[in-house]
Design an enzyme around this catalytic site. Structure first.
Site, PDB file in Angstrom:
ATOM      1  N   GLY A 169      34.972  35.556  38.151  1.00 27.46           N
ATOM      2  CA  GLY A 169      35.558  34.604  36.915  1.00 27.46           C
ATOM      3  C   GLY A 169      35.546  35.706  35.718  1.00 27.46           C
ATOM      4  O   GLY A 169      36.429  35.246  34.928  1.00 27.46           O
ATOM      5  N   ALA A 170      34.709  36.528  35.480  1.00 29.05           N
ATOM      6  CA  ALA A 170      34.689  37.241  34.200  1.00 29.05           C
ATOM      7  C   ALA A 170      34.792  38.722  34.518  1.00 29.05           C
ATOM      8  O   ALA A 170      35.183  39.281  33.537  1.00 29.05           O
ATOM      9  CB  ALA A 170      33.385  36.849  33.403  1.00 29.05           C
ATOM     10  N   SER A 171      34.861  39.176  35.510  1.00 28.35           N
ATOM     11  CA  SER A 171      34.954  40.655  35.677  1.00 28.35           C
ATOM     12  C   SER A 171      35.471  40.903  37.085  1.00 28.35           C
ATOM     13  O   SER A 171      35.618  40.141  38.003  1.00 28.35           O
ATOM     14  CB  SER A 171      33.810  41.459  35.460  1.00 28.35           C
ATOM     15  OG  SER A 171      32.947  41.518  36.621  1.00 28.35           O
ATOM     16  N   THR A 172      36.247  42.197  37.200  1.00 29.03           N
ATOM     17  CA  THR A 172      36.862  42.303  38.481  1.00 29.03           C
ATOM     18  C   THR A 172      36.588  44.046  38.886  1.00 29.03           C
ATOM     19  O   THR A 172      36.729  44.539  37.916  1.00 29.03           O
ATOM     20  CB  THR A 172      38.205  42.246  38.525  1.00 29.03           C
ATOM     21  OG1 THR A 172      39.162  42.150  39.925  1.00 29.03           O
ATOM     22  CG2 THR A 172      39.138  43.049  37.743  1.00 29.03           C
ATOM     23  N   GLN A 173      36.504  44.031  40.266  1.00 28.57           N
ATOM     24  CA  GLN A 173      36.087  45.454  40.462  1.00 28.57           C
ATOM     25  C   GLN A 173      36.979  45.962  41.456  1.00 28.57           C
ATOM     26  O   GLN A 173      37.802  45.413  42.377  1.00 28.57           O
ATOM     27  CB  GLN A 173      34.702  45.379  41.319  1.00 28.57           C
ATOM     28  CG  GLN A 173      33.461  45.141  40.276  1.00 28.57           C
ATOM     29  CD  GLN A 173      33.387  44.013  39.844  1.00 28.57           C
ATOM     30  OE1 GLN A 173      33.389  43.599  38.813  1.00 28.57           O
ATOM     31  NE2 GLN A 173      33.508  42.949  40.669  1.00 28.57           N
ATOM     32  N   GLU A 215      27.767  46.511  40.873  1.00 29.21           N
ATOM     33  CA  GLU A 215      28.319  45.421  41.392  1.00 29.21           C
ATOM     34  C   GLU A 215      29.707  46.036  42.458  1.00 29.21           C
ATOM     35  O   GLU A 215      29.965  45.654  43.585  1.00 29.21           O
ATOM     36  CB  GLU A 215      29.375  44.574  40.335  1.00 29.21           C
ATOM     37  CG  GLU A 215      29.570  43.301  40.902  1.00 29.21           C
ATOM     38  CD  GLU A 215      30.099  42.403  39.696  1.00 29.21           C
ATOM     39  OE1 GLU A 215      29.946  42.966  38.514  1.00 29.21           O
ATOM     40  OE2 GLU A 215      30.488  41.189  39.929  1.00 29.21           O
TER      41      GLU A 215
HETATM   42  O1  LIG Z   1      31.764  37.713  39.374  1.00 30.85           O
HETATM   43  P1  LIG Z   1      31.508  36.987  38.217  1.00 30.85           P
HETATM   44  O2  LIG Z   1      32.699  37.366  37.285  1.00 30.85           O
HETATM   45  O3  LIG Z   1      30.338  37.008  37.579  1.00 30.85           O
HETATM   46  O4  LIG Z   1      32.151  35.745  38.565  1.00 30.85           O
HETATM   47  P2  LIG Z   1      31.649  34.663  39.657  1.00 30.85           P
HETATM   48  O5  LIG Z   1      30.862  35.656  40.800  1.00 30.85           O
HETATM   49  O6  LIG Z   1      30.963  33.541  39.265  1.00 30.85           O
HETATM   50  O7  LIG Z   1      33.251  34.352  40.453  1.00 30.85           O
HETATM   51  P3  LIG Z   1      33.470  34.181  41.959  1.00 30.85           P
HETATM   52  O8  LIG Z   1      33.643  35.159  42.728  1.00 30.85           O
HETATM   53  O9  LIG Z   1      32.482  32.900  42.507  1.00 30.85           O
HETATM   54  O10 LIG Z   1      34.770  33.030  41.672  1.00 30.85           O
HETATM   55  C1  LIG Z   1      35.614  33.648  41.036  1.00 30.85           C
HETATM   56  C2  LIG Z   1      36.619  32.861  40.408  1.00 30.85           C
HETATM   57  O11 LIG Z   1      37.169  31.868  41.309  1.00 30.85           O
HETATM   58  C3  LIG Z   1      37.042  30.483  40.971  1.00 30.85           C
HETATM   59  N1  LIG Z   1      37.233  29.673  42.287  1.00 30.85           N
HETATM   60  C4  LIG Z   1      35.981  29.572  43.215  1.00 30.85           C
HETATM   61  N2  LIG Z   1      36.239  28.714  44.332  1.00 30.85           N
HETATM   62  C5  LIG Z   1      37.720  28.591  43.910  1.00 30.85           C
HETATM   63  C6  LIG Z   1      38.645  28.019  44.654  1.00 30.85           C
HETATM   64  O12 LIG Z   1      38.349  27.259  45.817  1.00 30.85           O
HETATM   65  N3  LIG Z   1      39.944  27.878  44.111  1.00 30.85           N
HETATM   66  C7  LIG Z   1      40.141  28.494  43.099  1.00 30.85           C
HETATM   67  N4  LIG Z   1      39.341  29.100  42.250  1.00 30.85           N
HETATM   68  C8  LIG Z   1      37.987  29.363  42.828  1.00 30.85           C
HETATM   69  C9  LIG Z   1      35.718  30.474  40.234  1.00 30.85           C
HETATM   70  O13 LIG Z   1      35.705  29.508  39.249  1.00 30.85           O
HETATM   71  C10 LIG Z   1      35.923  31.725  39.455  1.00 30.85           C
HETATM   72  O14 LIG Z   1      36.773  31.745  38.205  1.00 30.85           O
HETATM   73 CA   LIG Z   2      31.002  37.737  41.664  1.00 27.33          CA
END
Ligand SMILES: O=P(O)(O)OP(=O)(O)OP(=O)(O)OC[C@H]1O[C@@H](n2cnc3c(O)ncnc32)[C@H](O)[C@@H]1O
Ligand SMILES: [Ca+2]
Length: 498
Positions: A203-207, A174
């Site tokens: 939402g669940a991890s950061t890179q 990732e």
């Molecule tokens: O990579 P993983 O950890 O699996 O998660 P994800 O792919 O679903 O994560 P995103 O980058 O899509 O979103 C990251 C976070 O930002 C949130 N998010 C998305 N749109 C947003 C917005 O306009 N304002 C604030 N937060 C937002 C979303 O709910 C997630 O908690």
């Molecule tokens: Ca993601």
């Protein structure tokens, strides 16, 4: 003498000078046409396509990429042509009713069928990659995770595209593919330029992924990814922190507040006036916090905002462990990290949050950023709701926490300083394509980035332009001369005689 001159004037055959001019003119035309043909091969009209589904923890998104059909031998530019946000939550949320995970994709798959020309569909690869949400589900309930994949596979196999499989990406993949995407779109790889680091906050991890002179992979091989791209070798440092995406980090922070099992929790990361009743079982439903659930807890607690940035920063810091490091240097939780180097692109939630807070300008001193965030956090919840009536209330309630988390992660976690903070650029798209791991993943699986540099055009562009310009000037000059000799022979003779 005059008879001779008359004969010459009446002679219908061109003089040797005229012949030379014509020959040079013909050579110039042939050379011009040859160079132009060699340099400008016909512009391809048709495109090929690839589709990647990003099954994230919070939601799934579909991306369609296209590239010129005649240039898929590594020279054509791949760009995003369409994206579609799947309605509802991420596929991992369908653990108890997996069929819904498959159903949820149908609308976006329909859009894909409308976007990709029918005759190309069967040869269009379709991939699904799942990230931290499915990693966590796999940890707590691997059979539920298998069922979700089964449902998703059934839905995708029935599409007209060439389905290539669905799987969970490792955190390393990732991070590394996010880095490839950013540097590919910026044309840094092909040109062998200095690269940009990638910061992805999900939402669940950061890179975090970057190249550092300080890193050769030997100190921590699990953080090392080696690439040979367009003839250049890269030794990339990458790390993915599971549970440090912004939703799971919030759970960890609130879990820290609720260790006593209280019915009322005062939270500095939420605005004053914020008051929501929440379930303990929902808060502790993830493996990121489940181990710390207090033994005796009531069913619910009142989550009450206090709106204090400094205090919020302190509780956020408490989810990072800085005590043990067996390497020469660490970011946090005992994870090796070499010295930060070069510019960074920060995308996903980094961008969503900082963009909402009007804090994407990193030339602003870090202290000013903190002051602005502090003012924002201190604003009452009622006022915030009035100021942003159209913004999703869940996001709105969390921006103070999210902004504080981002600044704490960057400065305390990764060690960006007041000086190096300005090396970060908060980005959403690069040249029309979203920043994220999906493009890098597809480029890799379709072998679209060659290990060696592709053949360059027969001439460098500057050389080509110079030759064409010189030839054109020469040609115009010769044609003018020729025209003078043919239409005004007397005039040119006179000049000769004089
Ligand atoms: O990579 P993983 O950890 O699996 O998660 P994800 O792919 O679903 O994560 P995103 O980058 O899509 O979103 C990251 C976070 O930002 C949130 N998010 C998305 N749109 C947003 C917005 O306009 N304002 C604030 N937060 C937002 C979303 O709910 C997630 O908690
Ligand atoms: Ca993601």
């Amino acid at each position: 003498m005059s008879a001779q001159r008359e004969m010459k004037e009446k002679n219908p055959w061109p003089t040797p000078v005229t012949i030379i001019i014509i020959v040079i003119g013909v050579i110039a035309i042939v050379a011009l046409v040859t160079v132009a043909v060699l340099q400008n091969k016909p512009v391809p009209q048709k495109y090929k396509y690839g589709i990647v589904l990003d099954a994230g923890s919070s939601h799934t998104a579909l991306y369609i990429y296209q590239w010129p059909a005649e240039k898929d031998n590594n020279t054509g530019r791949v760009e995003q042509t369409h994206s579609c946000k799947v309605k509802g939550k991420g596929i991992s949320s369908y653990a108890s009713e997996p069929w819904k995970a498959g159903e949820s994709l149908k609308e976006c798959m329909g859009e894909a069928e409308e976007t990709v020309p029918k005759e190309r569909a069967h040869e269009t690869p379709l991939y699904l990659g799942a990230t931290a949400g499915m990693r966590l589900l796999d940890i707590v309930n691997s059979s539920a995770s298998k069922n979700v994949f089964q449902a998703v596979e059934n839905a995708l196999r029935n599409s007209p595209f060439s389905y290539q499989g669905a799987r969970i990406l490792s955190g390393q993949e990732e991070g590394a593919f996010g880095w490839v995407t950013v540097n590919y779109l910026d044309d840094r790889l092909k040109q062998g330029l200095k690269t940009t680091g990638a910061l992805d906050l999900g939402g669940a991890s950061t890179q975090i992924s970057f190249i550092s002179n300080d890193f050769d992979g030997s100190e921590s091989p699990i953080n090392s990814v080696n690439f040979r791209l367009y003839g250049n070798d890269y030794n990339l440092y990458t790390h993915s922190f599971l549970c440090y995406g912004k939703d799971q980090a919030l759970k960890m922070v609130v879990a820290n507040h609720t260790q006593s099992g209280a019915t009322t929790v005062l939270d500095p990361c939420f605005h004053s006036g914020y008051n929501e009743t929440k379930n303990y079982s929902v808060l502790y439903d993830s493996p990121c916090v489940s181990g710390r659930k207090p033994q005796e807890v009531p069913e619910k607690f009142d989550h009450i905002g206090k709106g204090n940035f400094q205090e919020c920063q302190e509780v956020v810091k408490s989810v990072f462990n800085f005590t043990s490091c067996k390497y020469s240097r660490c970011s946090f939780n005992g994870v090796f990290q070499p010295l930060l180097q070069g510019p960074f692109g920060a995308f996903s939630a980094y961008y969503f949050v900082m963009n909402f807070l009007n804090l994407t300008d990193t030339s602003m001193p870090l202290e000013t950023v903190k002051e602005k965030l502090s003012q924002y956090c201190a604003t009452s919840w009622d006022k915030i709701k009035i100021q942003h009536p159209t913004v999703n209330v869940k996001y709105l309630a969390e921006y103070c926490f999210s902004g504080t988390y981002i600044l704490t992660l960057l400065t305390e976690g990764y060690d960006f300083t007041a000086v190096t903070y300005s090396n970060i650029k908060f980005i959403k798209k690069i040249k029309g394509s979203d920043a994220g791991w999906t493009l890098g993943y597809m480029l890799n699986l379709t072998n679209m980035i060659p290990a060696e540099a592709p053949d360059s055009p027969p001439l460098p562009h500057a050389g080509y332009v110079s030759i064409v310009t010189i030839m054109t000037i020469l040609l115009i000059g010769l044609l003018l001369l020729l025209a003078l000799r043919i239409f005004w022979p007397r005039c040119s003779k006179k000049t000769q005689i004089v």
